[in-house]
Design an enzyme around this catalytic site. Structure first.
Site, PDB file in Angstrom:
ATOM      1  N   CYS A 176       0.819  -1.214   0.000  1.00 45.39           N
ATOM      2  CA  CYS A 176       0.000   0.000   0.000  1.00 45.39           C
ATOM      3  C   CYS A 176       0.858   1.271   0.000  1.00 45.39           C
ATOM      4  CB  CYS A 176      -0.854   0.046   1.257  1.00 45.39           C
ATOM      5  SG  CYS A 176      -1.871  -1.394   1.478  1.00 45.39           S
TER       6      CYS A 176
ATOM      7  N   ARG B  69       4.635   0.887  -6.117  1.00 44.36           N
ATOM      8  CA  ARG B  69       4.670   0.007  -4.955  1.00 44.36           C
ATOM      9  C   ARG B  69       3.736  -1.187  -5.127  1.00 44.36           C
ATOM     10  NH1 ARG B  69       6.677   1.987  -0.282  1.00 44.36           N
ATOM     11  NH2 ARG B  69       5.141   0.898   0.978  1.00 44.36           N
TER      12      ARG B  69
ATOM     13  N   TRP C  48      -2.934  -2.559  -1.587  1.00 45.84           N
ATOM     14  CA  TRP C  48      -2.495  -3.877  -2.062  1.00 45.84           C
ATOM     15  C   TRP C  48      -3.147  -4.862  -1.107  1.00 45.84           C
ATOM     16  CZ3 TRP C  48       0.364  -8.157  -0.468  1.00 45.84           C
ATOM     17  CH2 TRP C  48       0.893  -8.955  -1.478  1.00 45.84           C
TER      18      TRP C  48
ATOM     19  N   ASN D 167      -1.144   1.097   5.974  1.00 48.75           N
ATOM     20  CA  ASN D 167      -0.316   0.101   5.302  1.00 48.75           C
ATOM     21  C   ASN D 167       0.208  -0.814   6.398  1.00 48.75           C
ATOM     22  OD1 ASN D 167       1.577  -1.322   3.802  1.00 48.75           O
ATOM     23  ND2 ASN D 167       3.073   0.342   3.789  1.00 48.75           N
ATOM     24  N   GLY D 168      -0.003  -2.126   6.243  1.00 45.40           N
ATOM     25  CA  GLY D 168       0.452  -3.068   7.269  1.00 45.40           C
ATOM     26  C   GLY D 168      -0.629  -4.089   7.527  1.00 45.40           C
TER      27      GLY D 168
ATOM     28  N   GLU E 119      18.354 -15.020 -11.703  1.00 45.40           N
ATOM     29  CA  GLU E 119      17.856 -13.647 -11.838  1.00 45.40           C
ATOM     30  C   GLU E 119      17.136 -13.466 -13.182  1.00 45.40           C
ATOM     31  OE1 GLU E 119      17.218 -11.300 -10.040  1.00 45.40           O
ATOM     32  OE2 GLU E 119      17.262  -9.470 -11.216  1.00 45.40           O
TER      33      GLU E 119
ATOM     34  N   LYS F 173      13.288 -12.317 -13.542  1.00 42.53           N
ATOM     35  CA  LYS F 173      12.871 -11.137 -14.323  1.00 42.53           C
ATOM     36  C   LYS F 173      11.801 -11.534 -15.326  1.00 42.53           C
ATOM     37  CE  LYS F 173      14.027  -8.600 -12.382  1.00 42.53           C
ATOM     38  NZ  LYS F 173      14.886  -8.434 -11.254  1.00 42.53           N
TER      39      LYS F 173
ATOM     40  N   GLU G 173       8.345 -12.540 -13.677  1.00 38.94           N
ATOM     41  CA  GLU G 173       7.573 -11.502 -12.982  1.00 38.94           C
ATOM     42  C   GLU G 173       6.989 -10.456 -13.930  1.00 38.94           C
ATOM     43  OE1 GLU G 173       9.683  -9.103 -10.080  1.00 38.94           O
ATOM     44  OE2 GLU G 173      11.507  -9.186 -11.260  1.00 38.94           O
TER      45      GLU G 173
ATOM     46  N   HIS H 260      20.156 -33.770 -13.358  1.00 42.38           N
ATOM     47  CA  HIS H 260      19.585 -34.358 -12.135  1.00 42.38           C
ATOM     48  C   HIS H 260      18.072 -34.164 -12.085  1.00 42.38           C
ATOM     49  CE1 HIS H 260      23.562 -35.238 -10.699  1.00 42.38           C
ATOM     50  NE2 HIS H 260      23.913 -34.025 -11.095  1.00 42.38           N
TER      51      HIS H 260
ATOM     52  N   LYS I  58       6.456  -3.230  -5.089  1.00 42.85           N
ATOM     53  CA  LYS I  58       7.883  -2.892  -5.149  1.00 42.85           C
ATOM     54  C   LYS I  58       8.555  -3.137  -3.805  1.00 42.85           C
ATOM     55  CE  LYS I  58      11.647  -1.065  -6.855  1.00 42.85           C
ATOM     56  NZ  LYS I  58      12.436  -2.000  -7.687  1.00 42.85           N
TER      57      LYS I  58
HETATM   58  C1  F6R Z   1      12.417  -8.616  -8.280  1.00 42.31           C
HETATM   59  C2  F6R Z   1      12.400  -7.736  -7.122  1.00 42.31           C
HETATM   60  C3  F6R Z   1      12.186  -8.337  -5.791  1.00 42.31           C
HETATM   61  C4  F6R Z   1      13.027  -7.610  -4.722  1.00 42.31           C
HETATM   62  C5  F6R Z   1      12.671  -8.155  -3.332  1.00 42.31           C
HETATM   63  C6  F6R Z   1      13.553  -7.549  -2.268  1.00 42.31           C
HETATM   64  O1  F6R Z   1      12.666  -7.923  -9.455  1.00 42.31           O
HETATM   65  O2  F6R Z   1      12.516  -6.546  -7.243  1.00 42.31           O
HETATM   66  O3  F6R Z   1      12.446  -9.703  -5.799  1.00 42.31           O
HETATM   67  O4  F6R Z   1      14.368  -7.807  -5.013  1.00 42.31           O
HETATM   68  O5  F6R Z   1      11.333  -7.888  -3.056  1.00 42.31           O
HETATM   69  O6  F6R Z   1      13.392  -6.169  -2.202  1.00 42.31           O
HETATM   70  P1  F6R Z   1      14.463  -5.259  -1.485  1.00 42.31           P
HETATM   71  O7  F6R Z   1      15.727  -5.373  -2.266  1.00 42.31           O
HETATM   72  O8  F6R Z   1      13.889  -3.885  -1.516  1.00 42.31           O
HETATM   73  O9  F6R Z   1      14.635  -5.794  -0.094  1.00 42.31           O
END
Ligand code: F6R
Length: 612
Positions: free
Chosen positions: A2, A27, A75, A101-102, A485, A489, A492, A508, A607
């Site tokens: 949120c 976010r 959210w 938020n929470g 990674e 990417k 997501e 395996h 985010k």
């Molecule tokens: C993926 C992504 C997330 C963040 C994760 C940790 O692209 O952005 O997997 O890496 O939520 O977030 P931080 O780095 O802010 O702790």
């Protein structure tokens, strides 16, 4: 998660709230709402879905003569995304509203109690409980009522409260969810994150847990949630500016941030490698050389992409600083038996510095006596305030939900730390460490040169891959985390099912997935595990997998294996993870774009993950 924005001052509030919510869109959210003070009462507007829906609802009120209000992007945690569940939530009278938020963990008990006392609920949310609880305690002192209500609440919150009885006044409070306040001479602001404040002020105050603030135009006072004791807070000046949080002509924030990586790496390194000696200077590290020399083990803790950075750092730290390293996903770390003591250095890696699981992990580690260092991108964020030391990544604001420049900047910071620790522990010759420091700067320049060429090449390749159902990414050694990674990417932002594997692990199990429909992006630089990687690629080819290879310029063998090869210049082998990340990010971006996905705000994602 949120987003909250609050404003009281001389501007008309509705545009400020809408603009603030736009800045917080990244976010992640599924509904939005706002409330403002007008003619002695409160006017509330809400809408499920994207912000345009809310903007359409408030269109006619855009210029309304109101100068104090709150906005929220939700959210969903408790209750589906819907109009009724969207914030702000009101008390029975409609004269008091809350944005939150929470998670209020004991909301169900409180709700029952409040219902029995005659309160009428209109949503399924945990937040609405708070509005009614404040109503229960409210006479004429809003901060006192908020304190009394919060004393009954278990869980996490960043809240904003507006009451018709106190025009021009907002109350803010925080416990385990981020909240930052902004000040200038005439106005006061609250927001979940800094980018929402940047168009107005770079003077911010970070609320700590169990702190409250009372905002009136240009004046903010602070008090403890627990006993109302007044507090003094320090103003932090943020170096970012509003333009840094704009798309600047790029189609998406993610693409802009991919292209910002060379500069982000340079900014992270800059001033930290002492010329001539090559020594590393990390002034905010907060850990003296003697302390670092006495450390026996390192535990790296992070989530998602930041966890992938930790996986790369394990290879570096063990090789160059000769120290054992454990790597943990923070949500696992915090719920297992931790063999941690004062001889362990815990390093939390986080772009936002607010991720709930990573934050909980450092709190646990500190309680067990460990030294805690954080590698973080956001100045003043909770982790940076709670850790013993910080190495800031200087990537600038990252707005795209999919982390890109924060990742490569984390790698740069972790590499600098590796060189620093290697010197402190006398684990490698000084000349070699100086050479590695220079190689880090060189790789940023190579990335800068290669980025436009790579993008053009990938835009062509994507036509053959964008409609895939599944995707594999493989790599060995330092490039294994980059395969993870790449897969993260792609999944997501494009919603294609993707997996990353250590190439040697394929036989395996995962090799059973390979057939002529399965694209496999294999990262095969000419490094110390090249021959092994090529054998794995041959195994994929033998099973008709669709190979997309990324390797070293001049390696003609790769083009004998497939038509789809992306060649990259040779850089120091240790720095390959930074370089090989770029094609993985671009392939994900171009595929998602080709599929028409909402690249910057992928479905279901937030985010900054501030609840566990
Ligand atoms: C993926 C992504 C997330 C963040 C994760 C940790 O692209 O952005 O997997 O890496 O939520 O977030 P931080 O780095 O802010 O702790």
């Amino acid at each position: 998660m949120c987003g909250i924005i609050g404003y009281t001052g001389p501007r008309r509030v509705v545009p400020v709230l809408l603009e603030g919510l736009r800045k917080l869109e990244y976010r992640g959210y599924d509904s939005a709402g706002l409330v403002y003070f007008l003619d002695g009462g409160l006017v509330k507007h809400r809408a499920p879905g994207k912000l345009e829906k809310l903007a359409a609802v408030v269109d006619e009120q855009i210029g309304v003569a109101s100068f104090c209000g709150l906005g929220h992007t939700r959210w969903a945690t408790h209750g589906i995304p819907s109009l009724d569940n969207a914030h702000p939530h009101s008390d029975c009278s409609g004269n008091l509203v809350v944005v939150h938020n929470g998670i209020i963990e004991n909301y169900s008990t409180l709700r029952q109690e409040l219902r029995a006392r005659g309160h009428r609920f209109t949503s399924e949310t945990d937040t609405e409980v708070l509005a009614h609880l404040i109503e229960e305690y409210l006479t004429d002192d809003l901060p006192a009522a908020v304190r009394a209500a919060l004393a009954r609440v278990d869980g996490s919150y960043a809240v904003g409260v507006l009451w018709a009885g106190a025009p021009k006044t907002l109350v803010a409070a925080r416990n385990h969810s981020p909240l930052v306040l902004g000040v200038d001479a005439e106005a006061s602001y609250m927001a979940s994150d800094i980018p929402a404040l940047l168009p107005y002020t770079n003077q911010v105050i970070f609320l700590d847990d169990r702190e409250m603030a009372v905002l009136t135009p240009g004046v903010i006072t602070y008090q403890s949630v627990d006993d109302g004791r007044s507090l003094r807070k320090q103003v932090t000046t943020i170096e970012w500016n509003a333009a840094m949080a704009e798309k600047s002509g790029f189609r998406h924030f993610m693409l802009k941030e991919i292209f910002e990586q060379p500069q982000a790496i340079i900014n992270t390194v800059s001033g930290r490698i002492v010329p001539d000696t090559g020594r590393i200077d990390l002034p905010e590290i907060g850990l003296a050389d003697e302390v670092l020399a006495g450390i026996e083990r390192i535990a790296l803790v992070a989530c998602g992409t930041s966890w992938h950075a930790a996986l790369v750092a394990k290879y570096w730290l063990e090789k160059w600083a000769a120290i054992p390293v454990d790597v943990d996903i923070a949500s696992e770390f915090r719920y297992r038996r931790l063999l941690i003591n004062e001889r362990v250095l815990v390093i939390a890696i986080s772009q936002s510095g607010e991720t709930a699981d990573t934050l909980a992990s450092i709190r646990l580690a500190s309680a067990l006596g460990a030294r805690v260092l954080t590698i973080c991108n956001v100045v003043g964020s909770t982790m940076t305030r709670e850790a013993d030391g910080v190495i800031y990544t200087h990537a600038g604001p990252e707005i795209g939900v999919a982390s890109t420049k924060a990742f490569t900047s984390q790698l740069a910071a972790l590499f600098l730390f590796t060189l620093h620790l290697a010197r402190v522990r006398d684990a490698a010759p000084a000349e070699q460490l100086a050479e590695l420091g220079q190689a880090l700067i060189d790789v940023a320049r190579v990335i800068e040169r290669e980025l436009p060429l790579l993008q053009t090449r990938i835009q062509v390749l994507v036509e053959r891959y964008y409609d895939s159902r599944d995707f594999l990414f493989v790599g060995r050694g330092l490039n294994f985390p980059i395969a993870l990674e790449g897969a993260l990417k792609l999944k997501e932002i494009s919603y294609i099912h993707a997996e990353g594997y250590a190439a040697g692990e394929l036989k395996h199990g995962p090799i059973a997935l390979i057939d002529k429909e399965m694209p496999v992006m294999a990262l095969v630089p000419r490094d110390s595990v090249y021959r092994k990687s090529i054998s794995n690629v041959e195994e994929i080819k033998a099973r008709q997998g669709r190979l997309l290879l990324v390797g070293t310029q001049g390696d003609g063998h790769l083009s004998s294996l497939t038509d789809d090869v992306l060649y990259l210049p040779e850089v120091h082998e240790e720095l390959n993870p930074l370089l090989y990340t770029i094609p993985a990010q671009l392939i994900a971006y171009e595929i998602a774009n080709r599929r028409g996905c909402d690249v910057d705000q992928p479905r279901n994602l937030a985010k900054s993950v501030t609840v566990e």
